[in-house]
Design an enzyme around this catalytic site. Structure first.
Site, PDB file in Angstrom:
ATOM      1  N   ASP A 147       0.844  -1.190   0.000  1.00 30.41           N
ATOM      2  CA  ASP A 147       0.000   0.000   0.000  1.00 30.41           C
ATOM      3  C   ASP A 147       0.882   1.245   0.000  1.00 30.41           C
ATOM      4  O   ASP A 147       1.780   1.373   0.828  1.00 30.41           O
ATOM      5  CB  ASP A 147      -0.908  -0.015   1.236  1.00 30.41           C
ATOM      6  CG  ASP A 147      -2.052   0.979   1.105  1.00 30.41           C
ATOM      7  OD1 ASP A 147      -2.343   1.420  -0.037  1.00 30.41           O
ATOM      8  OD2 ASP A 147      -2.664   1.320   2.137  1.00 30.41           O
ATOM      9  N   TYR A 149       1.099   5.726  -0.611  1.00 31.84           N
ATOM     10  CA  TYR A 149       0.652   6.942   0.106  1.00 31.84           C
ATOM     11  C   TYR A 149       0.779   8.087  -0.887  1.00 31.84           C
ATOM     12  O   TYR A 149       1.412   9.085  -0.613  1.00 31.84           O
ATOM     13  CB  TYR A 149       1.600   7.098   1.302  1.00 31.84           C
ATOM     14  CG  TYR A 149       1.192   7.986   2.440  1.00 31.84           C
ATOM     15  CD1 TYR A 149      -0.020   7.832   3.098  1.00 31.84           C
ATOM     16  CD2 TYR A 149       2.067   8.977   2.908  1.00 31.84           C
ATOM     17  CE1 TYR A 149      -0.347   8.636   4.181  1.00 31.84           C
ATOM     18  CE2 TYR A 149       1.752   9.782   3.989  1.00 31.84           C
ATOM     19  CZ  TYR A 149       0.536   9.600   4.622  1.00 31.84           C
ATOM     20  OH  TYR A 149       0.215  10.382   5.710  1.00 31.84           O
ATOM     21  N   HIS A 154      -3.788  13.986   0.836  1.00 27.26           N
ATOM     22  CA  HIS A 154      -4.004  13.113   1.995  1.00 27.26           C
ATOM     23  C   HIS A 154      -2.822  13.216   2.961  1.00 27.26           C
ATOM     24  O   HIS A 154      -3.003  13.417   4.167  1.00 27.26           O
ATOM     25  CB  HIS A 154      -4.183  11.666   1.514  1.00 27.26           C
ATOM     26  CG  HIS A 154      -4.258  10.646   2.612  1.00 27.26           C
ATOM     27  ND1 HIS A 154      -5.312  10.588   3.496  1.00 27.26           N
ATOM     28  CD2 HIS A 154      -3.389   9.665   2.979  1.00 27.26           C
ATOM     29  CE1 HIS A 154      -5.096   9.586   4.362  1.00 27.26           C
ATOM     30  NE2 HIS A 154      -3.941   9.017   4.069  1.00 27.26           N
ATOM     31  N   GLU A 220     -10.534   3.730   3.873  1.00 29.58           N
ATOM     32  CA  GLU A 220      -9.654   4.525   3.013  1.00 29.58           C
ATOM     33  C   GLU A 220      -9.992   4.192   1.569  1.00 29.58           C
ATOM     34  O   GLU A 220      -9.916   3.031   1.153  1.00 29.58           O
ATOM     35  CB  GLU A 220      -8.167   4.226   3.300  1.00 29.58           C
ATOM     36  CG  GLU A 220      -7.689   4.821   4.612  1.00 29.58           C
ATOM     37  CD  GLU A 220      -6.174   4.766   4.798  1.00 29.58           C
ATOM     38  OE1 GLU A 220      -5.500   3.989   4.079  1.00 29.58           O
ATOM     39  OE2 GLU A 220      -5.669   5.499   5.667  1.00 29.58           O
ATOM     40  N   GLU A 222      -9.223   3.849  -2.106  1.00 31.94           N
ATOM     41  CA  GLU A 222      -7.986   3.678  -2.862  1.00 31.94           C
ATOM     42  C   GLU A 222      -8.250   2.990  -4.201  1.00 31.94           C
ATOM     43  O   GLU A 222      -9.302   2.381  -4.397  1.00 31.94           O
ATOM     44  CB  GLU A 222      -6.975   2.832  -2.064  1.00 31.94           C
ATOM     45  CG  GLU A 222      -6.730   3.377  -0.655  1.00 31.94           C
ATOM     46  CD  GLU A 222      -5.492   2.837   0.008  1.00 31.94           C
ATOM     47  OE1 GLU A 222      -4.662   2.201  -0.682  1.00 31.94           O
ATOM     48  OE2 GLU A 222      -5.339   3.052   1.232  1.00 31.94           O
ATOM     49  N   ASP A 254      -9.036   0.185   2.190  1.00 32.41           N
ATOM     50  CA  ASP A 254      -8.027  -0.150   3.198  1.00 32.41           C
ATOM     51  C   ASP A 254      -8.601   0.240   4.574  1.00 32.41           C
ATOM     52  O   ASP A 254      -8.263   1.278   5.136  1.00 32.41           O
ATOM     53  CB  ASP A 254      -6.745   0.633   2.881  1.00 32.41           C
ATOM     54  CG  ASP A 254      -5.652   0.404   3.897  1.00 32.41           C
ATOM     55  OD1 ASP A 254      -5.676  -0.637   4.572  1.00 32.41           O
ATOM     56  OD2 ASP A 254      -4.767   1.283   4.022  1.00 32.41           O
ATOM     57  N   ARG A 258      -8.090   3.712  13.474  1.00 29.66           N
ATOM     58  CA  ARG A 258      -7.257   4.901  13.705  1.00 29.66           C
ATOM     59  C   ARG A 258      -6.670   4.962  15.106  1.00 29.66           C
ATOM     60  O   ARG A 258      -5.543   5.436  15.289  1.00 29.66           O
ATOM     61  CB  ARG A 258      -8.066   6.169  13.439  1.00 29.66           C
ATOM     62  CG  ARG A 258      -8.596   6.299  12.022  1.00 29.66           C
ATOM     63  CD  ARG A 258      -7.475   6.298  11.000  1.00 29.66           C
ATOM     64  NE  ARG A 258      -7.984   6.559   9.663  1.00 29.66           N
ATOM     65  CZ  ARG A 258      -7.272   6.377   8.566  1.00 29.66           C
ATOM     66  NH1 ARG A 258      -6.030   5.925   8.642  1.00 29.66           N
ATOM     67  NH2 ARG A 258      -7.793   6.624   7.385  1.00 29.66           N
ATOM     68  N   GLN A 261      -3.876   2.532  15.183  1.00 34.32           N
ATOM     69  CA  GLN A 261      -2.804   3.046  14.315  1.00 34.32           C
ATOM     70  C   GLN A 261      -1.980   4.128  15.025  1.00 34.32           C
ATOM     71  O   GLN A 261      -0.751   4.118  14.980  1.00 34.32           O
ATOM     72  CB  GLN A 261      -3.436   3.617  13.038  1.00 34.32           C
ATOM     73  CG  GLN A 261      -2.437   4.079  11.982  1.00 34.32           C
ATOM     74  CD  GLN A 261      -3.133   4.635  10.730  1.00 34.32           C
ATOM     75  OE1 GLN A 261      -4.364   4.716  10.676  1.00 34.32           O
ATOM     76  NE2 GLN A 261      -2.352   5.021   9.744  1.00 34.32           N
ATOM     77  N   LYS A 274      -4.325  -2.152  10.196  1.00 38.36           N
ATOM     78  CA  LYS A 274      -4.636  -2.234   8.770  1.00 38.36           C
ATOM     79  C   LYS A 274      -4.924  -3.649   8.291  1.00 38.36           C
ATOM     80  O   LYS A 274      -5.615  -3.829   7.294  1.00 38.36           O
ATOM     81  CB  LYS A 274      -3.439  -1.717   7.963  1.00 38.36           C
ATOM     82  CG  LYS A 274      -3.086  -0.258   8.223  1.00 38.36           C
ATOM     83  CD  LYS A 274      -3.994   0.640   7.455  1.00 38.36           C
ATOM     84  CE  LYS A 274      -3.494   2.080   7.471  1.00 38.36           C
ATOM     85  NZ  LYS A 274      -4.314   2.917   6.608  1.00 38.36           N
ATOM     86  N   THR A 278      -9.038  -5.876   4.114  1.00 37.44           N
ATOM     87  CA  THR A 278      -8.864  -4.955   2.984  1.00 37.44           C
ATOM     88  C   THR A 278      -9.809  -5.445   1.894  1.00 37.44           C
ATOM     89  O   THR A 278      -9.654  -6.568   1.409  1.00 37.44           O
ATOM     90  CB  THR A 278      -7.408  -4.980   2.461  1.00 37.44           C
ATOM     91  OG1 THR A 278      -6.520  -4.731   3.560  1.00 37.44           O
ATOM     92  CG2 THR A 278      -7.184  -3.933   1.388  1.00 37.44           C
ATOM     93  N   GLU A 395      -9.961  12.451   7.590  1.00 33.44           N
ATOM     94  CA  GLU A 395      -9.808  13.772   6.978  1.00 33.44           C
ATOM     95  C   GLU A 395     -11.134  14.534   6.908  1.00 33.44           C
ATOM     96  O   GLU A 395     -11.169  15.733   7.127  1.00 33.44           O
ATOM     97  CB  GLU A 395      -9.279  13.627   5.547  1.00 33.44           C
ATOM     98  CG  GLU A 395      -7.830  13.243   5.447  1.00 33.44           C
ATOM     99  CD  GLU A 395      -7.430  13.148   3.991  1.00 33.44           C
ATOM    100  OE1 GLU A 395      -7.222  14.184   3.362  1.00 33.44           O
ATOM    101  OE2 GLU A 395      -7.365  12.015   3.467  1.00 33.44           O
TER     102      GLU A 395
HETATM  103 MN    MN Z   1      -4.032   2.999   2.900  1.00 31.22          MN
END
Ligand code: MN
Length: 459
Positions: A147, A149, A154, A220, A222, A254, A258, A261, A274, A278, A395
């Site tokens: 994965d 970024y 972001h 997330e 993606e 994903d 939080r 994390q 994570k 997925t 976000e």
């Molecule tokens: Mn991700």
């Protein structure tokens, strides 16, 4: 790089599968995304099930495996097509863009109104099955998952939460950041998402961390890319060839815990926050289908560094991006009971990514690391500049910094049911949609990537 639209992208092509001609269908005859499904043969004690390749057309799945078994593919094309099918999943075609192109042409002819040669009427009925009654399997058995970024928006917004004085770390504009994810917990769209438990930082005024169900469960948004041909260990893929190693794209969720994390990520990065799930959309939208929707890499603002030579290629800069619109919807269990429509949380575009998939792939192999055919690399959360194009709740509910450099409380999202959400609740369903549009071409879609949250184990 396969960027030149051809006769298979002609917007006037129609299919005898009526549902494919509906302008709202994600799967018109110009798309033909790849899937694998469980096909059942025989009756009674003779009955057995095995995996067949298929492509989506309208609200149906075309059984490509059956077209192979019936002799149709051999009659219409080269015998290599059968060898490729016999390798299982879509491996034979991932290895050969030439065969993929040949199959696309033959399937399109079979499905087109003009018909696909002799004996096709007899095959038509046998070759289709409704998507809604088909048990889909992963299109390729993913062995490795990485994965990235790649959205600078972001990275900047999330960075601001933790480091208001330096949101973007100095390496970001030089090196595509990524981490090795876990392939065993990649699941198909529609699979159940169990709220993970994990260790969380000490509550305010406490000294000991706690263990329990995640309280800040997030998604997330993606895009994932399947690796076509792999590379040998010790043999990096130069940027000029990177796109030959990309097979097709899908949507990826994903799922992220939080609170877990935040406590675990230093110093080695994401781990248990994570790898509990997925989700991927079940289809591979091929590079062939995406040819009309290529675009330039994101233009770097003046003053940003030029990528190092091993990540810079004129062709990649000119055509290494994709024009994909991406949307996230939320449906709470209360909304579902009231028969309300899912509520759109965001809409963004894949054009805003700081790194192309070509650059991600080349960087991944630049130390000699070997990618395997069927591996998945994901883009990282796709967020744009605008507030409503942010690809995760972390976000979307961020309200910036307040007095004294302390973060302001998160701003909950108001839902049409009167409910609010800061992070995901049990019973919530998150739905991703993706589609490509361009003047003069037929709009194509990715198929949904959705998942519903269930209470943590034992609850
Ligand atoms: Mn991700």
């Amino acid at each position: 790089m396969n960027i030149t639209p051809n006769e298979t992208h002609n917007p006037n092509l129609k299919s005898w599968v009526e549902s494919a001609n509906d302008p709202n269908s994600e799967f018109p005859i110009q798309n033909l995304p790849l899937c694998v499904f469980a096909a059942t043969h025989g009756e009674g004690t003779e009955q057995h099930t095995h995996a067949h390749q298929g492509v989506a057309i309208g609200d149906q799945i075309l059984d490509v495996g059956m077209l192979g078994e019936s002799g149709y593919l051999e009659r219409e094309g080269s015998s290599e097509l059968l060898d490729a099918l016999e390798q299982g999943y879509w491996f034979g075609f991932a290895e050969s863009p030439r065969l993929m192109g040949e199959l696309r042409t033959i399937l399109q002819r079979f499905l087109s109104e003009e018909g696909g040669g002799q004996g096709i009427r007899r095959l038509r009925d046998k070759a289709l099955r409704p998507q809604s009654e088909t048990h889909l399997l992963p299109p390729l058995p993913i062995i490795n998952y990485t994965d990235f970024y790649a959205s600078v928006h972001h990275a900047t917004t999330v960075g601001a939460m933790f480091r208001p004085e330096q949101p973007l770390l100095p390496n970001y504009k030089h090196v595509p950041i990524g981490y090795h994810g876990r392939a065993s917990s990649i699941i198909l769209s529609g699979s159940k998402i169990t709220r993970p438990s994990g260790q969380q930082s000490p509550a305010e005024g406490q000294s000991e961390p706690t263990f329990g169900p995640c309280k800040m469960l997030d998604y997330e948004l993606e895009v994932g890319a399947y690796i076509a041909r792999g590379n040998q260990l010790g043999e990096p893929v130069p940027i000029g060839l990177a796109h030959e190693h990309l097979f097709g794209l899908c949507l990826v969720n994903d799922w992220s815990a939080r609170d877990v994390q935040k406590w675990e990520y230093q110093p080695l990065g994401p781990f248990l926050a994570k790898n509990f799930a997925t989700s991927i959309s079940p289809y591979i939208v091929t590079m062939d289908a995406l040819a009309p929707f290529r675009r330039a890499a994101m233009e770097r603002p003046a003053g940003d560094p030029k990528p190092l030579a091993y990540l810079f290629d004129d062709e990649d800069q000119k055509n290494g991006g994709f024009e994909i619109t991406l949307e996230v919807y939320l449906l709470t269990s209360q909304m579902a009971e009231k028969k309300m429509a899912p509520h759109r949380l965001s809409r963004g575009s894949f054009r805003d990514m700081y790194w192309t998939f070509g650059q991600m792939l080349t960087h991944h192999t630049s130390n000699g690391c070997n990618l395997l055919s069927g591996d998945l690399i994901a883009s990282g959360t796709v967020s744009g500049k605008e507030a409503d194009s942010r690809g995760c709740l972390l976000e979307l509910t961020w309200d910036g910094m307040g007095e004294g450099g302390k973060p302001k409380p998160r701003k909950p999202i108001q839902l049409p049911s009167g409910e609010t959400r800061t992070f995901l609740a049990d019973g919530d369903t998150v739905i991703f949609k993706g589609f490509c549009e361009r003047e003069g071409y037929r709009k194509i879609g990715f198929g949904e990537c959705w998942g519903r949250i269930f209470a943590a184990g034992g609850a």
